[in-house]
Scaffold this active site. Structure first.
Site, short mmCIF file in Angstrom:
data_model
loop_
_atom_site.label_atom_id
_atom_site.label_comp_id
_atom_site.label_asym_id
_atom_site.label_seq_id
_atom_site.Cartn_x
_atom_site.Cartn_y
_atom_site.Cartn_z
CG PHE A 20 -1.39 1.07 1.68
CD1 PHE A 20 -2.53 1.83 0.89
CD2 PHE A 20 -0.84 2.01 2.64
CE1 PHE A 20 -3.04 3.06 1.31
CE2 PHE A 20 -1.41 3.25 2.95
CZ PHE A 20 -2.40 3.79 2.31
CB SER A 21 3.88 2.10 1.99
OG SER A 21 3.23 1.74 3.15
CE LYS A 69 5.02 -4.47 11.53
NZ LYS A 69 3.77 -4.27 11.76
N GLY A 134 -0.08 -10.99 19.50
CA GLY A 134 0.98 -10.78 18.51
C GLY A 134 1.59 -9.38 18.37
N GLY A 135 2.13 -8.95 17.33
CA GLY A 135 2.56 -7.85 17.40
C GLY A 135 1.70 -6.63 17.43
CB ALA A 136 -1.18 -5.73 15.35
CG LEU A 213 -5.58 -3.71 14.20
CD1 LEU A 213 -6.66 -3.13 15.21
CD2 LEU A 213 -4.70 -4.29 14.95
CE1 TYR A 215 -5.42 -3.42 4.40
CE2 TYR A 215 -4.79 -3.24 6.62
CZ TYR A 215 -4.49 -3.56 5.36
OH TYR A 215 -3.33 -3.89 5.07
P1 NAP Z 1 0.53 -12.02 14.44
O1 NAP Z 1 1.60 -11.34 14.97
O2 NAP Z 1 0.56 -13.12 13.58
O3 NAP Z 1 -0.60 -12.13 15.70
C1 NAP Z 1 -1.78 -12.31 15.58
C2 NAP Z 1 -2.25 -12.97 16.94
O4 NAP Z 1 -3.71 -13.54 16.79
C3 NAP Z 1 -1.42 -14.28 17.49
O5 NAP Z 1 -0.42 -13.72 18.32
C4 NAP Z 1 -2.48 -15.19 17.87
O6 NAP Z 1 -2.73 -14.89 19.57
C5 NAP Z 1 -3.68 -14.54 17.38
N1 NAP Z 1 -4.11 -15.70 16.28
C6 NAP Z 1 -3.52 -16.02 15.54
N2 NAP Z 1 -4.17 -16.98 14.78
C7 NAP Z 1 -5.20 -17.29 15.33
C8 NAP Z 1 -6.34 -18.11 15.25
N3 NAP Z 1 -6.40 -19.07 14.02
N4 NAP Z 1 -7.48 -18.19 15.82
C9 NAP Z 1 -7.63 -17.24 16.89
N5 NAP Z 1 -6.26 -16.34 17.22
C10 NAP Z 1 -5.40 -16.37 16.42
O7 NAP Z 1 -0.19 -10.84 13.50
P2 NAP Z 1 -0.01 -9.26 13.79
O8 NAP Z 1 1.22 -8.94 13.04
O9 NAP Z 1 -0.02 -8.97 15.25
O10 NAP Z 1 -1.29 -8.44 12.86
C11 NAP Z 1 -2.47 -9.02 13.47
C12 NAP Z 1 -3.43 -8.46 12.30
O11 NAP Z 1 -3.72 -7.10 12.48
C13 NAP Z 1 -3.57 -8.77 10.90
O12 NAP Z 1 -4.75 -9.10 10.29
C14 NAP Z 1 -2.83 -7.57 10.27
O13 NAP Z 1 -3.25 -7.47 9.02
C15 NAP Z 1 -3.60 -6.36 11.08
N6 NAP Z 1 -2.94 -5.25 10.92
C16 NAP Z 1 -3.60 -4.16 10.66
C17 NAP Z 1 -3.09 -2.97 10.81
C18 NAP Z 1 -3.68 -1.57 10.32
O14 NAP Z 1 -2.92 -0.79 9.83
N7 NAP Z 1 -4.98 -1.52 9.90
C19 NAP Z 1 -1.67 -2.74 11.37
C20 NAP Z 1 -0.89 -3.90 11.93
C21 NAP Z 1 -1.61 -5.17 11.88
P3 NAP Z 1 -2.71 -16.00 20.60
O15 NAP Z 1 -1.70 -17.07 20.16
O16 NAP Z 1 -2.45 -15.51 21.79
O17 NAP Z 1 -4.25 -16.60 20.40
#
Ligand code: NAP
Length: 253
Positions: A20-21, A69, A134-136, A213, A215
């Site tokens: 996107f950026s 990150k 997770g990270g977000a 989060l 979109y």
């Molecule tokens: P991530 O590090 O993979 O973390 C996602 C977390 O969700 C995991 O730590 C896990 O927590 C949980 N999870 C993963 N798979 C799952 C499943 N099948 N069922 C239930 N829980 C599950 O991802 P992230 O980088 O944090 O990003 C998360 C989301 O945020 C993504 O969809 C990303 O696109 C979105 N995001 C959006 C923006 C924005 O600007 N709008 C910015 C950043 C991220 P547990 O293991 O503790 O359950």
């Protein structure tokens, strides 16, 4: 070839399938006659960062995405206080002085999230459930704390030592006292749009805010089910768009 005075900005990550950026910034530069270019740097290893820096003397700022990150932290000279608490950076400001170059890291996920949440806060919305760890989720947590909202994580594998909840713990008391619910899991994201976090949607009210989060799609199943029970809903698009403004401000301040 970089023109005289042209500044370069870019994104580091691996792999870089969608960006996107890059589209956003190059359109902005053209429309506003800004002498700059935005490039994607797909780095197989974070160790390649300094090669990119050496190769592009006009590099003036970077965005950072998965998986760097956290790995980028050792390369920074300075880190913003909130980014340090989160332990992750997705914007790097290049501070060039005569013969020196310094890097300062920021977390725009946090700023984008809290800026987009601010107008939706009500007195009843003073506690929040964060779905996922997770990270977000870490950026969301810090954003909530900065806004005076008490957050608690909900995880598939809750760690009681960290005061985390499991999905089975979401009873009527918890749902009633936590009027903000933020989905930071990937559940419901395109193409798997028929999935959503396993929360008791029937306990939601019109005082709740369910913030996803994600979109893509615009309306996730989490949002659809929440709004069927009267909750206010919001997707992650504004958070994403705000991050571009935030990056630009950081690079130019
Ligand atoms: P991530 O590090 O993979 O973390 C996602 C977390 O969700 C995991 O730590 C896990 O927590 C949980 N999870 C993963 N798979 C799952 C499943 N099948 N069922 C239930 N829980 C599950 O991802 P992230 O980088 O944090 O990003 C998360 C989301 O945020 C993504 O969809 C990303 O696109 C979105 N995001 C959006 C923006 C924005 O600007 N709008 C910015 C950043 C991220 P547990 O293991 O503790 O359950």
């Amino acid at each position: 070839m970089a023109g005289k005075g042209e500044r370069i900005f870019g994104l580091i990550g691996f792999p870089l399938t969608h960006s996107f950026s890059k589209i956003y910034f190059n359109q902005k530069f053209e429309a506003e006659h800004i002498d700059a270019r935005y490039l994607n740097f797909e780095l197989p290893d974070i160790g390649d960062l300094m090669e990119v820096v050496a190769q592009y003397p006009a590099l003036s700022g970077l965005n950072v995405t998965i998986p760097y990150k956290e790995q980028v932290l050792p390369y920074l000279d300075e880190i913003d206080e909130d980014a340090a608490k989160i332990g992750a950076v997705n914007v790097i400001k290049f501070i060039r002085k005569k013969n020196s170059l310094k890097f300062k890291g920021y977390n725009s996920d946090m700023i984008g999230f809290s800026d987009s949440l601010k107008p939706l806060i009500t007195p009843a919305r003073n506690k929040a459930l964060i779905l996922g760890t997770g990270g977000a989720a870490k950026a969301v947590r810090q954003g909530l704390i900065n806004l005076g909202i008490e957050p608690i994580y909900v995880s598939r594998t809750p760690d009681p030592k960290k005061n985390e909840l499991g999905y089975d713990d979401l009873d009527s008391h918890i749902m009633d006292t936590h009027k903000i619910i933020v989905n930071t899991t990937p559940l419901g994201m395109y193409p798997k749009i028929d999935t959503c976090p396993d929360i008791p949607y029937g306990l939601l009210t019109n005082e709740h805010l369910c913030y996803d989060l994600i979109y893509n799609p615009d309306v996730t199943l989490f949002m659809k089910r929440a709004s069927e029970h009267g909750a206010e809903v919001k997707n992650g698009l504004e958070m994403l768009l705000l991050q571009a403004f935030i990056s630009w401000n950081i690079w130019n301040e």
